[in-house]
Design a protein around this motif. Sequence first.
Motif, PDB file in Angstrom:
ATOM      1  N   ALA A 148       0.613  -1.160   0.143  1.00 33.26           N
ATOM      2  CA  ALA A 148       0.032  -0.018  -0.005  1.00 33.26           C
ATOM      3  C   ALA A 148       0.887   1.114  -0.080  1.00 33.26           C
ATOM      4  CB  ALA A 148      -0.930  -0.105   1.336  1.00 33.26           C
ATOM      5  N   GLU A 149       2.010   1.181   0.768  1.00 31.78           N
ATOM      6  CA  GLU A 149       2.789   2.456   0.950  1.00 31.78           C
ATOM      7  C   GLU A 149       3.343   3.241  -0.517  1.00 31.78           C
ATOM      8  OE1 GLU A 149       6.910   3.384   3.523  1.00 31.78           O
ATOM      9  OE2 GLU A 149       5.110   2.339   4.491  1.00 31.78           O
ATOM     10  N   PRO A 150       3.553   2.472  -1.354  1.00 32.23           N
ATOM     11  CA  PRO A 150       4.036   3.181  -2.759  1.00 32.23           C
ATOM     12  C   PRO A 150       2.735   3.797  -3.341  1.00 32.23           C
ATOM     13  CG  PRO A 150       4.563   0.808  -2.940  1.00 32.23           C
ATOM     14  CD  PRO A 150       4.335   1.087  -1.433  1.00 32.23           C
ATOM     15  N   VAL A 151       1.765   3.097  -3.188  1.00 33.64           N
ATOM     16  CA  VAL A 151       0.478   3.635  -3.948  1.00 33.64           C
ATOM     17  C   VAL A 151       0.079   4.803  -3.035  1.00 33.64           C
ATOM     18  CG1 VAL A 151      -1.770   3.077  -4.066  1.00 33.64           C
ATOM     19  CG2 VAL A 151      -0.165   1.085  -4.273  1.00 33.64           C
ATOM     20  N   PHE A 152      -0.021   4.903  -1.725  1.00 34.97           N
ATOM     21  CA  PHE A 152      -0.219   6.127  -1.171  1.00 34.97           C
ATOM     22  C   PHE A 152       1.025   7.116  -1.478  1.00 34.97           C
ATOM     23  CE2 PHE A 152      -2.244   3.574   2.639  1.00 34.97           C
ATOM     24  CZ  PHE A 152      -3.184   3.295   1.685  1.00 34.97           C
ATOM     25  N   ALA A 153       1.989   6.921  -1.639  1.00 28.43           N
ATOM     26  CA  ALA A 153       3.113   7.807  -2.027  1.00 28.43           C
ATOM     27  C   ALA A 153       2.983   8.418  -3.313  1.00 28.43           C
ATOM     28  CB  ALA A 153       4.543   7.299  -1.803  1.00 28.43           C
ATOM     29  N   ARG A 154       2.662   7.605  -4.247  1.00 29.07           N
ATOM     30  CA  ARG A 154       2.229   8.073  -5.697  1.00 29.07           C
ATOM     31  C   ARG A 154       1.121   9.051  -5.849  1.00 29.07           C
ATOM     32  NH1 ARG A 154       4.746   9.650  -9.954  1.00 29.07           N
ATOM     33  NH2 ARG A 154       3.532  11.483  -9.384  1.00 29.07           N
ATOM     34  N   ALA A 155       0.195   8.613  -4.950  1.00 27.69           N
ATOM     35  CA  ALA A 155      -1.305   9.321  -4.827  1.00 27.69           C
ATOM     36  C   ALA A 155      -0.866  11.160  -4.234  1.00 27.69           C
ATOM     37  CB  ALA A 155      -2.305   9.003  -3.990  1.00 27.69           C
ATOM     38  N   LEU A 156      -0.185  10.783  -3.301  1.00 21.09           N
ATOM     39  CA  LEU A 156       0.204  12.071  -2.538  1.00 21.09           C
ATOM     40  C   LEU A 156       1.016  13.150  -3.298  1.00 21.09           C
ATOM     41  CD1 LEU A 156       1.101  10.803   0.921  1.00 21.09           C
ATOM     42  CD2 LEU A 156      -0.673  12.344   0.340  1.00 21.09           C
ATOM     43  N   ALA A 157       2.199  12.471  -4.255  1.00 29.15           N
ATOM     44  CA  ALA A 157       3.035  13.013  -5.220  1.00 29.15           C
ATOM     45  C   ALA A 157       1.893  13.636  -6.249  1.00 29.15           C
ATOM     46  CB  ALA A 157       3.999  12.036  -5.965  1.00 29.15           C
ATOM     47  N   ASP A 158       0.929  12.902  -6.799  1.00 20.68           N
ATOM     48  CA  ASP A 158      -0.032  13.499  -7.669  1.00 20.68           C
ATOM     49  C   ASP A 158      -0.815  14.668  -7.115  1.00 20.68           C
ATOM     50  OD1 ASP A 158       0.787  11.311  -9.557  1.00 20.68           O
ATOM     51  OD2 ASP A 158      -1.102  10.061  -9.091  1.00 20.68           O
ATOM     52  N   ARG A 159      -1.058  14.437  -6.101  1.00 22.98           N
ATOM     53  CA  ARG A 159      -1.823  15.693  -5.429  1.00 22.98           C
ATOM     54  C   ARG A 159      -1.078  17.010  -5.362  1.00 22.98           C
ATOM     55  NH1 ARG A 159      -2.506  17.741  -0.074  1.00 22.98           N
ATOM     56  NH2 ARG A 159      -4.472  18.786   0.183  1.00 22.98           N
ATOM     57  N   ALA A 160       0.290  16.768  -5.330  1.00 27.52           N
ATOM     58  CA  ALA A 160       1.154  17.993  -5.330  1.00 27.52           C
ATOM     59  C   ALA A 160       1.674  18.417  -6.610  1.00 27.52           C
ATOM     60  CB  ALA A 160       2.582  17.490  -4.322  1.00 27.52           C
ATOM     61  N   GLY A 161       1.125  17.570  -7.560  1.00 26.16           N
ATOM     62  CA  GLY A 161       1.618  18.063  -9.032  1.00 26.16           C
ATOM     63  C   GLY A 161       2.894  17.584  -9.224  1.00 26.16           C
ATOM     64  N   LEU A 162       3.518  16.486  -8.503  1.00 24.52           N
ATOM     65  CA  LEU A 162       5.016  16.158  -9.033  1.00 24.52           C
ATOM     66  C   LEU A 162       4.946  15.144 -10.153  1.00 24.52           C
ATOM     67  CD1 LEU A 162       6.074  15.738  -5.239  1.00 24.52           C
ATOM     68  CD2 LEU A 162       6.521  17.796  -6.966  1.00 24.52           C
ATOM     69  N   ASP A 163       6.057  14.931 -10.699  1.00 24.45           N
ATOM     70  CA  ASP A 163       6.182  14.072 -11.846  1.00 24.45           C
ATOM     71  C   ASP A 163       6.545  12.593 -11.111  1.00 24.45           C
ATOM     72  OD1 ASP A 163       5.257  15.683 -13.877  1.00 24.45           O
ATOM     73  OD2 ASP A 163       7.310  16.503 -14.276  1.00 24.45           O
ATOM     74  N   ALA A 164       7.296  12.921 -10.216  1.00 23.15           N
ATOM     75  CA  ALA A 164       7.882  11.761  -9.622  1.00 23.15           C
ATOM     76  C   ALA A 164       7.696  11.710  -8.009  1.00 23.15           C
ATOM     77  CB  ALA A 164       9.473  11.584  -9.933  1.00 23.15           C
ATOM     78  N   VAL A 165       7.753  10.540  -7.176  1.00 25.95           N
ATOM     79  CA  VAL A 165       7.584  10.366  -5.875  1.00 25.95           C
ATOM     80  C   VAL A 165       8.825  11.297  -5.327  1.00 25.95           C
ATOM     81  CG1 VAL A 165       7.529   9.292  -3.784  1.00 25.95           C
ATOM     82  CG2 VAL A 165       6.050   8.699  -5.623  1.00 25.95           C
ATOM     83  N   ASP A 166       8.715  12.057  -4.367  1.00 20.46           N
ATOM     84  CA  ASP A 166       9.811  12.551  -3.674  1.00 20.46           C
ATOM     85  C   ASP A 166      10.021  12.179  -2.097  1.00 20.46           C
ATOM     86  OD1 ASP A 166       7.695  13.928  -2.617  1.00 20.46           O
ATOM     87  OD2 ASP A 166       8.332  16.067  -2.912  1.00 20.46           O
ATOM     88  N   LEU A 167      10.794  12.720  -1.587  1.00 24.42           N
ATOM     89  CA  LEU A 167      11.034  12.168  -0.273  1.00 24.42           C
ATOM     90  C   LEU A 167       9.872  12.653   0.787  1.00 24.42           C
ATOM     91  CD1 LEU A 167      12.866  10.919   1.967  1.00 24.42           C
ATOM     92  CD2 LEU A 167      14.008  13.128   2.325  1.00 24.42           C
ATOM     93  N   ARG A 168       9.390  13.658   0.465  1.00 24.20           N
ATOM     94  CA  ARG A 168       8.156  14.148   1.467  1.00 24.20           C
ATOM     95  C   ARG A 168       6.999  13.309   1.148  1.00 24.20           C
ATOM     96  NH1 ARG A 168       6.381  19.120   3.749  1.00 24.20           N
ATOM     97  NH2 ARG A 168       3.911  19.225   3.824  1.00 24.20           N
ATOM     98  N   SER A 169       6.756  12.927   0.042  1.00 24.72           N
ATOM     99  CA  SER A 169       5.458  12.020  -0.442  1.00 24.72           C
ATOM    100  C   SER A 169       5.802  10.516   0.154  1.00 24.72           C
ATOM    101  CB  SER A 169       5.435  11.899  -1.818  1.00 24.72           C
ATOM    102  OG  SER A 169       5.150  13.034  -2.296  1.00 24.72           O
ATOM    103  N   GLN A 170       7.002  10.257   0.390  1.00 29.40           N
ATOM    104  CA  GLN A 170       7.401   8.826   0.878  1.00 29.40           C
ATOM    105  C   GLN A 170       7.067   9.066   2.302  1.00 29.40           C
ATOM    106  OE1 GLN A 170      11.530   8.241  -0.671  1.00 29.40           O
ATOM    107  NE2 GLN A 170      10.580   6.762  -2.125  1.00 29.40           N
ATOM    108  N   ILE A 171       7.564   9.981   2.989  1.00 27.49           N
ATOM    109  CA  ILE A 171       7.392   9.959   4.310  1.00 27.49           C
ATOM    110  C   ILE A 171       6.037  10.342   4.846  1.00 27.49           C
ATOM    111  CG2 ILE A 171       7.876  11.377   6.372  1.00 27.49           C
ATOM    112  CD1 ILE A 171      10.854  12.154   5.136  1.00 27.49           C
ATOM    113  N   GLN A 172       5.298  10.787   3.803  1.00 28.40           N
ATOM    114  CA  GLN A 172       3.834  11.436   4.328  1.00 28.40           C
ATOM    115  C   GLN A 172       3.289   9.990   4.090  1.00 28.40           C
ATOM    116  OE1 GLN A 172       2.862  14.344   1.636  1.00 28.40           O
ATOM    117  NE2 GLN A 172       2.860  15.949   3.174  1.00 28.40           N
ATOM    118  N   ALA A 173       3.548   9.182   3.049  1.00 26.09           N
ATOM    119  CA  ALA A 173       2.973   7.823   2.862  1.00 26.09           C
ATOM    120  C   ALA A 173       3.207   6.742   4.053  1.00 26.09           C
ATOM    121  CB  ALA A 173       3.297   7.226   1.679  1.00 26.09           C
ATOM    122  N   ALA A 174       4.389   6.837   4.340  1.00 24.15           N
ATOM    123  CA  ALA A 174       4.716   5.932   5.561  1.00 24.15           C
ATOM    124  C   ALA A 174       4.026   6.247   6.730  1.00 24.15           C
ATOM    125  CB  ALA A 174       6.393   6.038   5.647  1.00 24.15           C
ATOM    126  N   MET A 175       3.787   7.459   6.846  1.00 23.83           N
ATOM    127  CA  MET A 175       3.274   8.026   8.294  1.00 23.83           C
ATOM    128  C   MET A 175       1.765   7.562   8.138  1.00 23.83           C
ATOM    129  SD  MET A 175       4.929  11.709   8.915  1.00 23.83           S
ATOM    130  CE  MET A 175       3.656  12.189  10.249  1.00 23.83           C
TER     131      MET A 175
END
Length: 221
Positions: A148-175
């Motif tokens: 689930a975690e990379p799916v959430f990270a990708r969704a958060l990156a999409d919300r932020a308008g990012l082309d790729a998952v960044d560290l912030r998205s990964q940490i937010q997804a992990a939390m």
Amino acid sequence: MPDGVIGEHPGRGHGRTGRPPLTDERKAEIRLEIARAAVELFVDQGVAATTGDQIAQAVGLSTRTLWRYFPGKESCVSPLFAAGIDAIAAALRAWPAGAPLEDALERASTSGEGSMLRPEPPRVRTLLRLTRTEPGLRAVWLQAHDEAEPVFARALADRAGLDAVDLRSQIQAAMLNAALRAAVEHYAWRTDEPDPDPAKARSELAAIIRSALIFTANGIT
């Protein structure tokens, strides 16, 4: 007359017949049927006493067909553990700026077909209790969250308008992922009292998940 068998259409094979292939939707339905049957057997008679033959028989499949869907009996419950991942990811992408995280995710995580716990919560509550003593089930539960975690990270990156998952998205997804897992485990493990009625159980689970999301949104202080 063209070469070939009378009555045979070119390119269709030599009289091949059989059932049409299953759609992805039907395969998903069968996986969920298997999962529900497995959880009933695990809860009623224990994991060790449950066989693949029994799970297959409960859904009207051959054991050989069962193993085409799942590699082992414990993994048969994985659709229940993974339920809601796509719904939560969609809610993350649609999360309005300035709106509380708990409001954005509450419906996706606790209600309807997008629920994290598709069957009524009391039954899955009992199944989750088994993950404390059954290593095979524990591994399946943790694997669902690992996926689930990379799916959430990708969704958060999409919300932020990012082309790729960044560290912030990964940490937010992990939390977020950890908060959801901890909330459901807290719900399942905190008491050995008899399971409440389904409506009460779902309401209780919703309140616990909401609290966990508030803690996550506030961060560590």
